[in-house]
Design a protein around this motif. Structure first.
Motif, short mmCIF file in Angstrom:
data_model
loop_
_atom_site.label_atom_id
_atom_site.label_comp_id
_atom_site.label_asym_id
_atom_site.label_seq_id
_atom_site.Cartn_x
_atom_site.Cartn_y
_atom_site.Cartn_z
N MET A 1 -4.28 -22.69 84.66
CA MET A 1 -3.11 -22.83 83.81
C MET A 1 -3.18 -21.86 82.63
SD MET A 1 -1.71 -26.30 81.90
CE MET A 1 -1.95 -27.27 83.40
N LEU A 2 -4.39 -21.73 82.07
CA LEU A 2 -4.58 -20.87 80.91
C LEU A 2 -4.60 -19.39 81.29
CD1 LEU A 2 -7.16 -23.13 79.12
CD2 LEU A 2 -4.87 -22.60 78.30
N THR A 3 -5.19 -19.04 82.43
CA THR A 3 -5.16 -17.64 82.85
C THR A 3 -3.75 -17.25 83.31
OG1 THR A 3 -5.92 -18.23 85.09
CG2 THR A 3 -7.60 -17.57 83.49
N ALA A 4 -2.99 -18.21 83.83
CA ALA A 4 -1.60 -17.93 84.20
C ALA A 4 -0.76 -17.60 82.97
CB ALA A 4 -1.00 -19.13 84.93
N LEU A 5 -1.05 -18.26 81.87
CA LEU A 5 -0.33 -17.96 80.62
C LEU A 5 -0.56 -16.53 80.19
CD1 LEU A 5 -0.98 -21.25 78.58
CD2 LEU A 5 1.19 -20.49 79.59
N THR A 6 -1.77 -16.01 80.42
CA THR A 6 -2.07 -14.62 80.09
C THR A 6 -1.12 -13.68 80.82
OG1 THR A 6 -4.40 -15.13 79.75
CG2 THR A 6 -3.85 -12.83 80.14
N PHE A 7 -0.97 -13.90 82.12
CA PHE A 7 -0.08 -13.04 82.91
C PHE A 7 1.37 -13.25 82.51
CE2 PHE A 7 2.54 -12.04 86.60
CZ PHE A 7 2.08 -10.77 86.92
N ALA A 8 1.78 -14.49 82.27
CA ALA A 8 3.17 -14.79 81.94
C ALA A 8 3.59 -14.16 80.62
CB ALA A 8 3.38 -16.30 81.89
N ILE A 9 2.72 -14.23 79.62
CA ILE A 9 3.04 -13.64 78.31
C ILE A 9 3.25 -12.14 78.46
CG2 ILE A 9 2.10 -13.13 76.02
CD1 ILE A 9 0.56 -15.85 76.30
N SER A 10 2.38 -11.49 79.22
CA SER A 10 2.52 -10.04 79.42
C SER A 10 3.78 -9.72 80.22
CB SER A 10 1.28 -9.48 80.12
OG SER A 10 1.21 -9.93 81.46
N ALA A 11 4.06 -10.53 81.25
CA ALA A 11 5.25 -10.28 82.06
C ALA A 11 6.52 -10.39 81.22
CB ALA A 11 5.30 -11.27 83.23
N ARG A 12 6.53 -11.36 80.32
CA ARG A 12 7.69 -11.52 79.44
C ARG A 12 7.81 -10.38 78.43
NH1 ARG A 12 11.55 -15.07 81.27
NH2 ARG A 12 10.47 -16.75 82.38
N THR A 13 6.70 -9.66 78.22
CA THR A 13 6.72 -8.52 77.30
C THR A 13 6.89 -7.21 78.06
OG1 THR A 13 5.08 -9.83 76.07
CG2 THR A 13 5.58 -7.67 75.20
N GLY A 14 7.06 -7.30 79.36
CA GLY A 14 7.34 -6.12 80.16
C GLY A 14 6.14 -5.38 80.68
N ILE A 15 4.98 -6.00 80.69
CA ILE A 15 3.77 -5.33 81.19
C ILE A 15 3.11 -6.21 82.26
CG2 ILE A 15 3.31 -3.93 79.14
CD1 ILE A 15 1.40 -6.04 78.19
N PHE A 16 2.16 -5.60 83.00
CA PHE A 16 1.52 -6.26 84.13
C PHE A 16 0.03 -6.41 83.84
CE2 PHE A 16 0.46 -7.08 88.54
CZ PHE A 16 1.62 -7.67 89.05
#
Length: 350
Positions: free
Chosen positions: A71-86
């Motif tokens: 859940m916590l590592t998914a947040l890492t990816f989600a935050i970046s995706a919402r900021t336009g990066i991978f």
């Protein structure tokens, strides 16, 4: 005007939810076909899956325990995706969060200090990729993959070297009793689970209910428009790496501080390896939304927790179970991956 806008957003969220439900059903249906082809009863197999994951207190505890770190590592990816990066660097920050907990709890013997140091080292490890992206134009996928391997081998050296357990060669020194996360009831589930849910809710509030979060999402949708509106896209990218590093670092720290009876990092880092990469799938299934990630992480946790009883009760080989789970995960992740690619293309065209 404001009401019609909020109605449109609710409709969009409901549409995404329905799409995810349909994808889950399709995944289970394809899995059932595979089971039939190999001569197994899909109804019986899925019965044991749900019984193992949700049919008892220990099963529910295992489901929540498995869902917490991803859940916590998914947040890492989600935050970046919402900021336009991978950003796929959650794995490296997770390693550093875990080893930070081992090292610093054995120095101070304090739970909160161990969690804080896990978040700090996780964030610090995310900074090189952020600076390479912002100031040198290095693609984040390339830099984070390389940094993940650097983190793996450096932390592995610490695990087998300076912080190896002299009394047990299969793990590091243990988290001291005073720094272990309290367990909930008579289960192996620690307070890491509710902490992770609270963190996901806080990330949601940050991204959707603060000016700072709006700037990050605006930058992800269109950097030129965001810059015109007073948002600094470079700052937004750096902060997305930092916050993502914090969540993954916290996940690593809580993994070793709240995992009975081990309370350590296993040799070869077996108990912490791959959880950062698993978070990518969790985020895609949750449509890169913090609240959706809570549910998708529990879904992944359910698949993992139900495996032993699924194998024993339905007598399905572990290899076929992994195939079925992979089919379900891929099918469910497709809508989120489609959204991510679509937004990326639209952002470049804009």
């Amino acid at each position: 005007m404001k009401s019609s806008k909020s109605d449109a957003l609710r409709l969009l969220n409901f549409k995404a939810f329905i799409e995810s439900i349909i994808a889950i059903l399709v995944g289970f249906l394809i899995g059932a076909v595979v089971l039939i082809v190999f001569g197994y009863n899909p109804v019986d197999t899925y019965y044991w899956l749900f019984k193992g994951a949700l049919g008892s207190t220990s099963g529910i505890a295992a489901t929540l325990a498995y869902s917490t770190p991803i859940m916590l590592t998914a947040l890492t990816f989600a935050i970046s995706a919402r900021t336009g990066i991978f950003n796929i660097g959650a794995e490296g920050s997770f390693y550093f969060g875990a080893i930070a907990a081992v090292i610093f709890t054995n120095v101070w013997g304090n739970m909160w200090f161990g969690l804080a140091m896990g978040m700090l080292l996780g964030a610090l490890w995310a900074l090189p990729a952020a600076f390479l992206k912002v100031y040198r134009g290095v693609h984040e996928v390339i830099s984070t993959i390389m940094l993940n391997w650097i983190a793996f081998f450096f932390v592995l050296w610490l695990v087998v070297g300076p912080y190896a357990n002299p009394n047990d060669p299969n793990k590091t020194i243990r988290i001291p009793q005073s720094a272990r996360l309290p367990l909930i009831g008579n289960t192996d589930l620690s307070i890491a689970a509710p902490i992770a849910i609270i963190v996901a809710i806080l990330v949601y509030y940050l991204l959707w209910h603060t000016t700072f979060g709006f700037g990050m999402r605006a930058s992800g949708l269109n950097q030129k428009a965001a810059r015109y509106g007073g948002v600094n896209p470079k700052s937004a990218i750096i902060w997305s790496f930092i916050i993502g590093g914090i969540t993954s670092g916290l996940g690593g720290a809580m993994k070793v501080m709240g995992e009975p009876p081990t309370y350590a990092i296993s040799q070869g880092m077996a108990n912490i390896y791959g959880l950062g990469f698993d978070g990518i799938g969790v985020s895609l299934v949750g449509r890169n939304h913090p609240l959706g990630i809570i549910l998708s992480a529990m879904f992944f946790g359910m698949l993992r927790a139900g495996t032993p009883l699924m194998q024993a009760g339905a007598r399905v080989p572990l290899e076929i179970i992994k195939v079925i789970q992979g089919i379900i995960v891929i099918t469910v992740a497709i809508p989120g991956l489609y959204d991510l690619i679509k937004k990326s293309i639209e952002g470049r065209e804009a």
